[in-house]
Design an enzyme around this catalytic site. Structure first.
Site, mmCIF file in Angstrom:
data_model
loop_
_atom_site.group_PDB
_atom_site.id
_atom_site.type_symbol
_atom_site.label_atom_id
_atom_site.label_comp_id
_atom_site.label_asym_id
_atom_site.label_seq_id
_atom_site.Cartn_x
_atom_site.Cartn_y
_atom_site.Cartn_z
ATOM 1 N N ASN A 112 0.831 -1.198 0.000
ATOM 2 C CA ASN A 112 0.000 0.000 0.000
ATOM 3 C C ASN A 112 0.868 1.252 0.000
ATOM 4 O O ASN A 112 1.568 1.531 0.980
ATOM 5 C CB ASN A 112 -0.915 0.026 1.230
ATOM 6 C CG ASN A 112 -1.691 1.328 1.348
ATOM 7 O OD1 ASN A 112 -2.692 1.522 0.670
ATOM 8 N ND2 ASN A 112 -1.209 2.244 2.184
ATOM 9 N N GLU A 113 0.887 1.980 -1.103
ATOM 10 C CA GLU A 113 1.444 3.332 -1.255
ATOM 11 C C GLU A 113 2.960 3.432 -1.065
ATOM 12 O O GLU A 113 3.471 4.538 -0.858
ATOM 13 C CB GLU A 113 0.736 4.304 -0.287
ATOM 14 C CG GLU A 113 -0.748 4.481 -0.597
ATOM 15 C CD GLU A 113 -1.428 5.516 0.286
ATOM 16 O OE1 GLU A 113 -0.788 6.021 1.231
ATOM 17 O OE2 GLU A 113 -2.606 5.818 0.039
ATOM 18 N N ASP A 114 3.681 2.337 -1.188
ATOM 19 C CA ASP A 114 5.128 2.429 -0.980
ATOM 20 C C ASP A 114 5.824 3.141 -2.138
ATOM 21 O O ASP A 114 6.764 3.916 -1.920
ATOM 22 C CB ASP A 114 5.722 1.032 -0.773
ATOM 23 C CG ASP A 114 5.322 0.444 0.574
ATOM 24 O OD1 ASP A 114 4.565 1.112 1.309
ATOM 25 O OD2 ASP A 114 5.751 -0.679 0.894
ATOM 26 N N HIS A 130 -4.952 6.187 -5.904
ATOM 27 C CA HIS A 130 -5.460 6.639 -4.607
ATOM 28 C C HIS A 130 -5.693 8.138 -4.735
ATOM 29 O O HIS A 130 -4.746 8.911 -4.792
ATOM 30 C CB HIS A 130 -4.459 6.342 -3.491
ATOM 31 C CG HIS A 130 -4.317 4.884 -3.185
ATOM 32 N ND1 HIS A 130 -3.587 4.419 -2.103
ATOM 33 C CD2 HIS A 130 -4.804 3.779 -3.801
ATOM 34 C CE1 HIS A 130 -3.634 3.102 -2.082
ATOM 35 N NE2 HIS A 130 -4.367 2.694 -3.111
#
Length: 889
Positions: free
Chosen positions: A461-463, A530
């Site tokens: 998630n969002e790295d 996102h």
């Protein structure tokens, strides 16, 4: 035959003292002493749960108690019990103890001998214990503080002067970058939200959080990979099963049986094992005769089947059994060129049918995972189905959920987007870390791969988004470098390790990250997105969702207060703190800058009050309007094959892990916020949507003094069924101030199958053209309804001029009639009403006593269009309503 015996009785626990304090990043050498031992009240368990049971710590969900329990996570703890290896077990060739989940660092001793040092909360550990012989034995689990272990590991890694510890701009030594929690969390394979998140408290759980048992066996079935493949016509289905047996004996076999859930056998076959202990079958079936297809909710039924494997010796003796439940379906992620649009699609195709995915992100349902029962999970997931959602994303900062979570998704038809457990961080990739992740990933994939609901694996998630934000240049075209030697070492995990694990063990699509696609993680034309430029980022007005759309929006959100009962729960009777800016209320909102951001959106759109109940109301209406607008505008982008400009929207988030103000649309106590109902309306099979804008046309491009302003109006509908739908579109324009209808039209329309359909593009009826900026527009509310051929209202939506803060609301004449059953409410009005939220007139002081389950909330109303709300549990009590302009403080 194999036997499984739980080790769940007679457990006790103690704190070890003194607490270890890092000394130059090394554990203290001071001998630790055991404090008083206490019996656990349940098993599996966690230290916090046990301490609360004994009233030794307060409930962190109330007041400011969170900050008084931090010593628990910074202490070392020990659990102990005894177990018996029976004579019958000792006769088996193998006797193991299986630890399904240890949180997190744990020294395991049997009779004083260390047999395991665990360091990964997500792993299952299996330890041979036959050597200890039959009889009673001691089992001791010592849990060093994960907080301090993380700090120690971080300090040791910092000494190595690695590329990831250099600032990409200045080159200076730094800690790994992260959002939320603490940088040291990145080194530990533990649920990351325990370090605190922007919706959750710091609760460093510790203990045996999953079952422990003795497994005695001669040989055992270790896995069964089951793939279902449909032909291009979707009329025939193939089942492939590959069974793996460990410690297999000579001339043994496996009997495989496919049966329906009633137990009726459909096909069975016995297969000899090969030299590798494997047995494989491939069966063909006719769809509609032998088996039925599994569909996501709203697209069809969810028939499930059992695949039973029984391992037998040559003489027919049964040695080991395993049962998996499957569904016949094919799920694909389609990324292909679009018609007259840049980039490519990112959509889910199930059994050849393209499906718009409307759903939610899922965080852990509690800080104390041992308290999450199967019944509680079912209630949560059923709420999603009741809200017309068809996909749940298991977010990468929590845990791989319990088996029954995925079982329930199979049964309900909820597609599962599964992240691997990496979130918002610049993770390391040293040898020890990679070895641990390898085992973790293999176990996770093998546990989940046979579930019909599993649609996609995502690496994190969002790295990537985080690395871009700190100036790390990510060359997305580079597929060959040794990423472990770069300042983004975890690319090795996301682009090599995890995809290799997934592809070798199952057919499920793998996505390197969420978000991911294009040349940046923020690309709106490729992959998933996102979209946090509403709330975070540039803090756009929510009315701009249409220009913020991505191909698949896997996160977006808006905060809103929970039910006032939930607020009162955390205030715990402290009336002096019962105002929005109180210290206690601020402690129960973990989002950075939430005061400014809530107020930004409130002040732009509402005239609002600051008493507690008013603030709850206005933030709830704001959240409902924001999220409904996103689904309404993005679902419009689902225009048919080759025109899937937006293929899904997953709101952040469905749930909370404690009572708090957050982006959740249902609070910790499973009380739906108004946003839940607003989203549910936008995800119905048939919907109608509208959008209006002021369009200014200059008479002369050189002058700003002379112009015309018209109010444009567009109307469209959505149809998620596979058949076209004939309906009547009714559009009514109502002058709010004059209290009368100024225009009314009825048109026959056809909604295209599985797509949106444009109905009208023009101007708002009854709205004069303006030629001066000082001319105020009329307050025209436009109501639209889709009426089925039998007269049923398929969909309705009322479009109001915005912002609502400019509107002088008149008396609206709302009436609420309660039916004879005491639970059926009929709402009617004389003028349009915005944002009706219902409640019982007198609330009980008992938080759960007499609560009502409402079928709808955040309701907009038009005269002549009565709406019915079912209020389960109302029992004839009086109802109050709040709405914009109702005169409340």
């Amino acid at each position: 035959m194999e036997t499984t015996t739980p080790i769940s009785a007679n457990w006790s626990y103690t704190q070890l003292t003194p607490t270890r304090v890092p000394d130059g990043a090394k554990p203290s050498t001071v001998a630790q002493q055991e404090k008083e031992w206490h019996s656990v009240h349940k098993f599996p368990t966690g230290v916090h749960v046990e301490l609360m049971q004994r009233n030794e710590i307060p409930d962190h969900c109330k007041g400011l108690n969170e900050w008084d329990i931090q010593w628990v996570g910074e202490s070392d703890w020990r659990f102990k019990t005894t177990f018996e290896i029976t004579e019958e077990q000792s006769k088996q060739d193998n006797v193991d103890i299986v630890f399904e989940g240890l949180d997190t660092f744990c020294h395991v001793e049997i009779d004083g001998k260390e047999v395991l040092y665990a360091s990964n909360m997500f792993q299952t550990y299996r330890i041979p214990v036959k050597e200890f012989g039959k009889g009673e034995h001691s089992l001791t689990l010592t849990f060093p503080s994960a907080w301090y272990e993380a700090k120690r590991i971080e300090a040791a890694e910092m000494e190595k002067n690695l590329p990831e510890n250099k600032d990409p701009v200045t080159g200076e030594q730094k800690k790994l970058s992260f959002w939320n929690g603490n940088s040291s969390r990145l080194y530990v394979r533990k649920a990351q939200y325990g370090w605190g998140w922007d919706w959750g408290p710091v609760v460093m759980t510790v203990g045996p959080w999953k079952p422990i048992y003795i497994h005695a066996y001669t040989a055992k079935i270790t896995s069964n990979r089951i793939d279902t493949i449909l032909d291009s016509s979707y009329k025939t289905a193939k089942l492939r099963s590959k069974v793996q047996v460990s410690h297999a004996l000579k001339d043994s076999s496996v009997t495989l049986t496919l049966s329906d859930t009633s137990g009726k056998s459909i096909k069975t076959q016995t297969i000899k094992l090969n030299d590798n202990g494997e047995a494989e079958v491939e069966w063909d079936f006719t769809v509609g005769e032998d088996v039925e297809l599994w569909w996501p909710v709203g697209q069809g039924k969810q028939p499930l089947y059992n695949v039973s494997a029984e391992y037998k010796l040559q003489d027919g003796t049964s040695i080991s059994r395993r049962k998996d439940r499957i569904g016949f379906r094919t799920i694909k992620v389609v990324q292909e060129s679009l018609i007259d649009a840049p980039g490519s699609s990112f959509l889910f195709e199930v059994n050849g049918r393209r499906v718009f995915c409307g759903g939610s992100n899922w965080i852990p349902a509690d800080n104390h995972l041992t308290e999450c029962t199967e019944e509680r999970y079912r209630a949560w997931l059923q709420l999603m189905v009741d809200g017309n959602q068809n996909m749940v994303r298991v977010w990468g900062g929590g845990v791989y959920e319990f088996d029954y979570f995925y079982d329930i998704c199979d049964e309900l038809g909820l597609l599962v987007w599964q992240d691997f457990m990496f979130g918002c961080g610049q993770y390391p990739a040293n040898k020890q870390f990679l070895e641990s992740v390898q085992v973790e990933a293999e176990q996770a994939v093998q546990a989940l791969r046979n579930h019909a609901s599993l649609a996609i694996f995502a690496g994190n998630n969002e790295d990537y988004q985080l690395l871009e934000s700190i100036g790390v240049v990510v060359d997305y075209d580079d597929k060959t470098s040794d990423f472990t030697k770069t300042n983004f070492p975890a690319r090795h995990i996301y682009e090599k390790l995890l995809p290799d694990v997934v592809s070798s063990l199952c057919e499920t699509y793998y996505h390197p990250s969420s978000p991911f696609g294009g040349q940046t993680s923020g690309d709106k034309t490729v992959g998933d997105l996102h979209q946090w430029n509403v709330w975070h980022g540039s803090q756009e007005p929510w009315h701009n969702w249409d220009i913020l759309a991505g191909r698949f929006v896997s996160e977006f959100g808006m905060e809103g207060y929970p039910d006032i009962r939930t607020v009162d729960y955390w205030l715990d009777g402290n009336e002096k703190e019962r105002f929005p800016q109180s210290r206690t209320n601020c402690s129960h909102n973990k989002a950075d800058g939430f005061e400014r951001r809530l107020e930004l959106y409130l002040m732009e759109n509402f005239r609002h009050a600051f008493d507690m109940e008013s603030y709850v109301y206005y933030t709830q209406v704001m959240q409902a309007e924001t999220l409904a607008a996103a689904y309404r505008l993005w679902r419009r982008n689902w225009k048919g094959k080759g025109k899937e400009l937006t293929s899904g929207a997953l709101v952040w988030q469905i749930n909370d892990c404690w009572p708090t103000t957050s982006w959740a649309i249902v609070d910790y106590f499973m009380r739906p916020k108004p946003a839940f109902f607003a989203i549910a309306r936008e995800l119905r099979p048939f919907t109608v949507g509208m959008a209006r804008k002021d369009v200014k046309t200059l008479d002369n491009p050189s002058s700003d003094a002379y112009f015309e302003i018209e109010q444009s109006l567009e109307i469209w509908g959505n149809n998620s069924s596979v058949e076209e739908k004939k309906a009547t579109l009714e559009v009514v324009s109502f002058d709010l101030e004059e209290g009368k209808v100024v225009d009314s039209k009825s048109t026959e329309v056809v909604l295209a199958p599985n797509a949106s359909t444009e109905f009208f593009k023009g101007t708002v009826a009854g709205q004069p053209t303006r030629t001066l900026a000082s001319q105020l527009p009329k307050i025209i509310v436009v109501g639209a309804r889709l009426i089925d051929q039998d007269g049923t209202v398929l969909a309705r939506y009322a479009n109001w001029p915005e912002p609502w803060k400019y509107i002088q609301f008149p008396e609206v004449g709302l009436t609420i009639k309660t039916g004879e059953d005491g639970e059926t409410l009929t709402l009617s009005c004389k003028r349009p009403i915005k944002g009706v939220i219902l409640d019982v007139e007198e609330r009980s002081t008992d938080a759960k006593d007499g609560e009502v389950k409402w079928s709808d909330q955040a309701i907009d109303m038009m005269p002549g269009d009565d709406q019915v709300v079912i209020a389960k549990g109302l029992k004839g009590r009086k109802v109050k309503a709040r709405y914009l302009g109702d005169g409340s403080a």
